[in-house]
Design a protein around this motif. Structure first.
Motif, mmCIF file in Angstrom:
data_model
loop_
_atom_site.group_PDB
_atom_site.id
_atom_site.type_symbol
_atom_site.label_atom_id
_atom_site.label_comp_id
_atom_site.label_asym_id
_atom_site.label_seq_id
_atom_site.Cartn_x
_atom_site.Cartn_y
_atom_site.Cartn_z
ATOM 1 N N ALA A 106 0.832 -1.209 0.000
ATOM 2 C CA ALA A 106 0.000 0.000 0.000
ATOM 3 C C ALA A 106 0.864 1.256 0.000
ATOM 4 O O ALA A 106 0.606 2.206 -0.748
ATOM 5 N N GLY A 107 1.902 1.269 0.852
ATOM 6 C CA GLY A 107 2.782 2.430 0.888
ATOM 7 C C GLY A 107 3.510 2.626 -0.423
ATOM 8 O O GLY A 107 3.660 3.761 -0.913
ATOM 9 N N PHE A 108 3.983 1.529 -1.004
ATOM 10 C CA PHE A 108 4.668 1.577 -2.304
ATOM 11 C C PHE A 108 3.732 2.126 -3.383
ATOM 12 O O PHE A 108 4.084 3.052 -4.131
ATOM 13 N N SER A 109 2.541 1.558 -3.461
ATOM 14 C CA SER A 109 1.607 1.902 -4.540
ATOM 15 C C SER A 109 1.169 3.354 -4.471
ATOM 16 O O SER A 109 1.262 4.097 -5.460
ATOM 17 N N ILE A 110 0.686 3.776 -3.316
ATOM 18 C CA ILE A 110 0.160 5.140 -3.234
ATOM 19 C C ILE A 110 1.284 6.170 -3.301
ATOM 20 O O ILE A 110 1.101 7.276 -3.821
ATOM 21 N N GLY A 111 2.480 5.796 -2.816
ATOM 22 C CA GLY A 111 3.620 6.707 -2.907
ATOM 23 C C GLY A 111 4.029 6.976 -4.343
ATOM 24 O O GLY A 111 4.225 8.127 -4.750
ATOM 25 N N TRP A 112 4.151 5.915 -5.140
ATOM 26 C CA TRP A 112 4.558 6.096 -6.532
ATOM 27 C C TRP A 112 3.447 6.730 -7.369
ATOM 28 O O TRP A 112 3.727 7.537 -8.279
ATOM 29 N N VAL A 456 -3.741 1.925 -14.384
ATOM 30 C CA VAL A 456 -2.366 2.235 -13.969
ATOM 31 C C VAL A 456 -2.169 1.886 -12.494
ATOM 32 O O VAL A 456 -1.135 1.322 -12.110
ATOM 33 N N ALA A 457 -3.168 2.197 -11.672
ATOM 34 C CA ALA A 457 -3.080 1.859 -10.245
ATOM 35 C C ALA A 457 -2.981 0.347 -10.058
ATOM 36 O O ALA A 457 -2.211 -0.140 -9.213
ATOM 37 N N ALA A 458 -3.736 -0.410 -10.847
ATOM 38 C CA ALA A 458 -3.696 -1.870 -10.745
ATOM 39 C C ALA A 458 -2.316 -2.408 -11.108
ATOM 40 O O ALA A 458 -1.805 -3.341 -10.461
ATOM 41 N N VAL A 459 -1.692 -1.826 -12.130
ATOM 42 C CA VAL A 459 -0.345 -2.250 -12.527
ATOM 43 C C VAL A 459 0.653 -1.962 -11.403
ATOM 44 O O VAL A 459 1.496 -2.809 -11.065
ATOM 45 N N VAL A 460 0.560 -0.775 -10.805
ATOM 46 C CA VAL A 460 1.478 -0.409 -9.719
ATOM 47 C C VAL A 460 1.283 -1.326 -8.513
ATOM 48 O O VAL A 460 2.249 -1.778 -7.890
ATOM 49 N N VAL A 461 0.036 -1.619 -8.180
ATOM 50 C CA VAL A 461 -0.241 -2.528 -7.053
ATOM 51 C C VAL A 461 0.318 -3.919 -7.356
ATOM 52 O O VAL A 461 0.898 -4.575 -6.472
ATOM 53 N N ALA A 462 0.170 -4.392 -8.596
ATOM 54 C CA ALA A 462 0.705 -5.702 -8.973
ATOM 55 C C ALA A 462 2.222 -5.732 -8.813
ATOM 56 O O ALA A 462 2.797 -6.722 -8.318
ATOM 57 N N ILE A 463 2.882 -4.657 -9.231
ATOM 58 C CA ILE A 463 4.338 -4.562 -9.054
ATOM 59 C C ILE A 463 4.690 -4.584 -7.571
ATOM 60 O O ILE A 463 5.630 -5.275 -7.142
#
Length: 493
Positions: A106-112, A456-463
């Motif tokens: 969560a921190g990674f995703s929302i930060g990026w 895009v959010a889904a891709v970032v969360v997957a990463i």
């Protein structure tokens, strides 16, 4: 170790005021007056000046309800964020809290996503400022002005955090004074007590005399919400900046407590003035812009140029804060092992040079795309970052639901600011934000923005999930728990 994650007694940062180091090397170079003006001016974006006319055209006088609904969401979200930030001021703000409460993903995703949003905003604002400057001095091409503006503000951020604060103090100050003067002068004209006003027809009657208060129906209020919601992005910046202030906890508390009157006065107050000076369907509102049309209606000379100066100031303020915000989020991600380690390094003045340069490089790339591929690549960047504000607010809601329990267990005395009616109002706010996101998906005008942003959010969360599974974070890069200590009460909570 994250910024300000180890809490100290009130006084917050040891050492010399204005230059005291935080545990991660950032320095407390922001003075109280800087934080106060960042808090007040942060909620006033260029979108208020530029985008309000389209909202008025869509909903008529009922746009006031759209602004009130979004303003209420901002007040609630800032209250939740204030609760967490007052307990543990952090340069990563909601991203660091999400990391602690919801998990690294969560921190990674929302930060990026937040970083991505701001580097795209850099391109939008640089181009908007360049258009105004080219109109005044056409000898310099628009791309040249965009380059000059970006270079100057990058240099400002690279010098020290106090230079950023000083520039923002004056940029935000001009915005605040301008809107304050507009509201006061406008209200005098509305009630017929402004000497020399050229608008004898001004008055409360304009709220209903052109088809009623809701000329386009109640549904237009929701359409108005979608048009105005993104102009509120930026109110959370003060919680990132607080970690580099002389007294982070007090700064966050004051900003949280003042958000109601800031939203009420600057947004609702100024839009109310426009709607009472002119009928909502007056053609000049769309042709000239709502604020210029309102100033023209009462005989203010050179209203267009005055507003251009104010808009340019708002653009420069947004650019300045956008670069600062993007760099501090990159810095926090670097500290937690979710970005290159170089992002977490600071120079002798406590400035995260690599994080700033990386952010501005992507900003320059976005500016280039805005000129070379405006209707393809840049449009994709713009649309795919369009709903990030709503994602941020939603994550803040879910983070606060978990963080309240964590703070009660580990540092109950740090809960000096509390969300009202917890947890019911937090859940209600999350539901409203989810509803707005859902409405974006079914609304034809906003569907592409919503779907691209979600993709895009889904891709970032997957990463993020993949990284968490295959590349576990070193223990040294985790977010430490807050330390429970006795603190002095802060008045006005």
């Amino acid at each position: 170790m994250t910024s300000q994650s180890t809490l100290t007694k009130e006084g917050d940062l040891p050492g010399t005021p204005g230059q005291s180091p935080s545990p991660d090397g950032l320095k407390a170079g922001l003075k109280n007056r800087h934080l106060s003006m960042i808090a007040i001016g942060g909620v006033i974006g260029a979108g208020l000046f530029v985008g309000s006319s389209s909202g008025i055209a869509a909903a008529g006088p009922a746009i006031l309800l759209s602004y009130a609904l979004v303003g209420m969401l901002v007040v609630f979200v800032m209250r939740m964020l204030g609760e967490m930030a007052a307990a543990s001021p952090n340069s990563g703000s909601f991203s660091a809290y999400a990391d602690r409460a919801l998990g690294r993903w969560a921190g990674f995703s929302i930060g990026w996503l937040y970083w991505f949003f701001w580097v795209v905003v850099l391109a939008v604002e640089a181009t908007a400022g360049a258009e105004i400057l080219e109109g005044w001095m056409p000898a310099v091409p628009q791309w040249g002005w965009a380059l000059i503006v970006m270079v100057v503000l990058t240099a400002t951020n690279l010098v020290s955090v106090s230079s950023y604060g000083e520039f923002e103090f004056w940029f935000a100050g001009i915005k605040v004074v301008a809107i304050g003067a507009f509201v006061i002068v406008g209200l005098l004209a509305v009630f017929g007590v402004l000497p020399g006003s050229d608008n004898p027809g001004a008055g409360l009657a304009h709220l209903t005399d052109a088809g009623g208060f809701m000329p386009n129906g109640a549904g237009a209020i929701l359409a108005g919400v979608l048009l105005v919601v993104f102009s509120f992005m930026g109110s959370e910046i003060v919680t990132l900046a607080a970690g580099e202030s002389e007294n982070p906890r007090r700064a966050v508390t004051k900003a949280t407590n003042s958000v109601i009157w800031r939203v009420g006065f600057f947004y609702l107050g100024s839009i109310f003035v426009v709607l009472t000076l002119l009928p909502w369907n007056d053609k000049s509102i769309e042709e000239k812009g709502s604020y210029v049309a309102a100033l023209d209606s009462i005989g203010i000379a050179n209203a267009g140029q005055i507003m251009n100066v104010i808009i340019l100031t708002a653009v420069l303020s947004c650019l300045n804060s956008g670069l600062y915000t993007a760099s501090r989020m990159a810095f926090s991600l670097g500290e937690r092992g979710d970005a290159p380690k170089a992002f977490a390094k600071v120079n002798a003045k406590g400035v995260p040079t690599a994080a700033i340069l990386a952010s501005v490089v992507f900003g320059f790339v976005a500016v280039y795309f805005n000129y070379a591929y405006k209707d393809t690549v840049f449009l994709f960047l713009l649309n795919s970052s369009g709903a990030v504000a709503l994602f941020v607010w939603l994550v803040i809601c879910f983070t606060q639901l978990r963080m309240r329990g964590i703070l009660l267990r580990e540092a109950p005395t740090r809960l000096t600011v509390k969300m009202w009616l917890f947890p019911y109002l937090t859940w209600a706010t999350a539901a409203m934000i989810t509803f707005v996101l859902g409405y974006m998906v079914v609304d034809e005008a906003n569907r592409q923005v919503a779907l691209l942003s979600i993709a895009v959010a889904a891709v970032v969360v997957a990463i993020a999930v993949t990284r968490e599974k295959f590349f576990p974070r070193p223990a040294a890069a985790t977010v430490p728990a807050p330390r429970d200590e006795e603190v002095e009460p802060v008045s006005g909570v």
